[in-house]
Design a protein around this motif. Structure first.
Motif: not given
Length: 173
Positions: A59-64, A84-86, A92-99, A130-133
């Motif tokens: 799993a990874w969380t964005p820094t940039y 994050f992205i898992d 396959s992958f899944n995650g949370m993009s904000g909302d 906006e960040d999710e897009m």
């Protein structure tokens, strides 16, 4: 000052200037050679095979995020959630993009080619749209992947779109 004295002083000035320029040129040449010897400017990511197994169950969380320009991501301390992205063993992958939650399938080759396929997302409204897009757009555009230790980069050719740091796997609900 006579014409002969002027000519003599000009020749002396000219010689000193040439000597000074030669010293500078010599110094810059040596510096360039040393820099070339000490620094590896080759693209090792392309020459080493990408180990797809090293991506599995991480799993990874964005820094940039490229072109972020004021867009906000949720903060774990402030909002109780993190982007994050898992990645999973089946690709396959899944995650949370904000909302919203997102997912898809990652196609990764040994030479580091990357393709996010069948990316989907829930459609909840919230303060992070906006960040999710931008995040999902970068994920869809990426065509290269690079993994070094606890850092992951998704790139469009050699241009970094997203950088991540490794995080503990999120709990599954």
């Amino acid at each position: 000052m006579s014409c002969g004295e002027f000519k003599k002083s000009f020749e002396h000035f000219n010689r000193e200037k040439v000597k000074k320029n030669m010293r500078i040129l010599c110094f810059l040449s040596i510096a360039a050679m040393l820099f070339g010897c000490c620094c590896d400017v080759s693209n090792n990511a392309a020459s080493e095979p990408f180990n797809k197994a090293s991506l599995e169950e991480t799993a990874w969380t964005p820094t940039y995020l490229i072109n972020r320009e004021g867009a906000q991501m949720p903060d774990a301390k402030r909002d109780g959630q993190v982007v994050f992205i898992d990645f999973h063993k089946d690709g396959s992958f899944n995650g949370m993009s904000g909302d919203n939650l997102f997912g898809g399938k990652a196609e990764v080759s040994e030479n580091g080619d990357f393709k996010a396929q069948n990316v989907y997302s829930t459609r909840r409204m919230g303060p992070y749209s906006e960040d999710e897009m931008k995040f999902l757009d970068a994920l869809n555009k990426a065509n290269k992947i690079e993994l070094k230790s606890d850092n992951l980069k998704l790139m469009l050719d050699n241009r970094v779109l997203l950088e991540f740091k490794r995080m503990p796997k999120p709990a599954r609900n």
